[in-house]
Write an enzyme that holds these catalytic residues in place. Sequence first.
Site, PDB file in Angstrom:
ATOM      1  N   ASP A 199       1.580  35.254  23.798  1.00 33.48           N
ATOM      2  CA  ASP A 199       2.404  34.048  23.825  1.00 33.48           C
ATOM      3  C   ASP A 199       3.785  34.450  24.304  1.00 33.48           C
ATOM      4  O   ASP A 199       4.488  35.224  23.641  1.00 33.48           O
ATOM      5  CB  ASP A 199       2.484  33.420  22.425  1.00 33.48           C
ATOM      6  N   GLU A 204      -0.836  32.238  28.732  1.00 31.71           N
ATOM      7  CA  GLU A 204      -0.686  30.826  29.052  1.00 31.71           C
ATOM      8  C   GLU A 204       0.006  30.658  30.396  1.00 31.71           C
ATOM      9  O   GLU A 204       0.971  31.363  30.703  1.00 31.71           O
ATOM     10  CB  GLU A 204       0.130  30.137  27.951  1.00 31.71           C
ATOM     11  N   CYS A 221      -4.675  25.310  14.208  1.00 33.24           N
ATOM     12  CA  CYS A 221      -4.739  26.360  13.182  1.00 33.24           C
ATOM     13  C   CYS A 221      -5.742  27.413  13.639  1.00 33.24           C
ATOM     14  O   CYS A 221      -6.912  27.104  13.889  1.00 33.24           O
ATOM     15  CB  CYS A 221      -5.151  25.765  11.842  1.00 33.24           C
ATOM     16  N   CYS A 255      -8.861  27.733  10.826  1.00 29.87           N
ATOM     17  CA  CYS A 255      -9.941  26.753  10.663  1.00 29.87           C
ATOM     18  C   CYS A 255     -10.147  25.869  11.883  1.00 29.87           C
ATOM     19  O   CYS A 255     -11.114  25.095  11.934  1.00 29.87           O
ATOM     20  CB  CYS A 255      -9.683  25.881   9.438  1.00 29.87           C
ATOM     21  N   CYS A 284      -6.595  23.701   5.672  1.00 33.02           N
ATOM     22  CA  CYS A 284      -6.972  24.897   4.898  1.00 33.02           C
ATOM     23  C   CYS A 284      -5.800  25.515   4.151  1.00 33.02           C
ATOM     24  O   CYS A 284      -6.001  26.418   3.326  1.00 33.02           O
ATOM     25  CB  CYS A 284      -7.607  25.942   5.814  1.00 33.02           C
ATOM     26  N   ASP A 303       4.539  31.585  16.798  1.00 34.08           N
ATOM     27  CA  ASP A 303       4.254  32.371  17.991  1.00 34.08           C
ATOM     28  C   ASP A 303       2.986  33.204  17.827  1.00 34.08           C
ATOM     29  O   ASP A 303       2.172  33.304  18.746  1.00 34.08           O
ATOM     30  CB  ASP A 303       5.451  33.272  18.323  1.00 34.08           C
TER      31      ASP A 303
END
Length: 378
Positions: free
Chosen positions: A194, A278, A330, A333, A352, A359
């Site tokens: 990231d 990305e 997330c 989950c 969760c 980050d």
Amino acid sequence: MQLRYAFRIEPGPGQRLALNRAFGCARVVFNDCLRARRDAHAAGLPFPRSAELSKRFITEAKKTRERAWLGEVSAVVLQQALRDLDAAYTNFFASLKGTRKGAKVGEPRMRSKRDRRQAVRFTANARWSITPDGKLHLPKVGPVPVRWSRSLPSIPSTVTVIKDAAGRYFASFVVETDPVDEILPPLDTDQGIDLGLTHFAVMADGSRLRSPRFLRRAEKKLRRAQRRLSRKAKGSRNRDRQRVKVAKAHARVADARKDFHHQLSTKLIRENQAISVESLSVKGLARTRLAKSVHDAGWSAFVDMLAYKAARYGRTLTKVDRAFPSSQVCSACGHRDGPKPLHVRTWICGRCGARHDRDWNAGVNIKHEGRRIRAAAP
């Protein structure tokens, strides 16, 4: 695979004059041929072919009193200037038709002696060579000392001599390499990255690297040097000397950033079989209040380095679409918790209850998305 190796060269005073003469002659040929094509277009005539332009503005121009000095430089330099014009027109027309990838390319423009970058190219026909004592021998220039930082993997096919805005000279060699010889041993590790501003890169394994902020750190000196430049009288020698000082200051910043990108990209390529990153909209971010910090980070240059090094060493680089909600999902989950403003650096999943660093969570999600893209690829 074709690779480019650039080294600093140190021409003497006479050799600098010879190189500046070559820069000027190549520029004149380029401008003369461009003007001829523009005039033909304005008159509704077909573009003159390269052979016709070469005969008119190189071979026959040398016989005239106005252009007799074209004979003082290597003819290959002049021919390569015409080839550069052909390539510029090819890219321009391909861009108009939409067959060229990337940003739109404009029509070729006239070259100026005040351009920040001057360059001439020597092919094998120019009979340039590397002498036994490690100097670069150029036709009608002579042997030029080279600062060799590493050896070339094969015999170069061309060399381009470049003078940058700071007055530094470089020799850029194009060499052919066998990709098989460069492939690194396969690994079973992959990484998600990231990219950011406070931390230049946050990895999926939890490691992070603070942004060096080379431009921000040098901003005070750059501002002072630019002020001194603005006080100099236009056209004076003092102004020209100060302009070179400003260019050198900017070059130091650019070189430091480039070295940082090279070291980090090489480390990541050597330690991971696959890397996911990305695809950021740098142009869009550069229109915001974060523009200076975005340009200072140099994300595009870093990703480009990852791309060509991955291809060179047998690694895989996967670009995750910028629309992927890496900061909203997330990583524990898979619940999408919605967008969050930039000042929110940590958050708790509403399903969760896992607590996430923004980050690091994005890095993990980019890693998983990269795996999914590679698995779905044919």
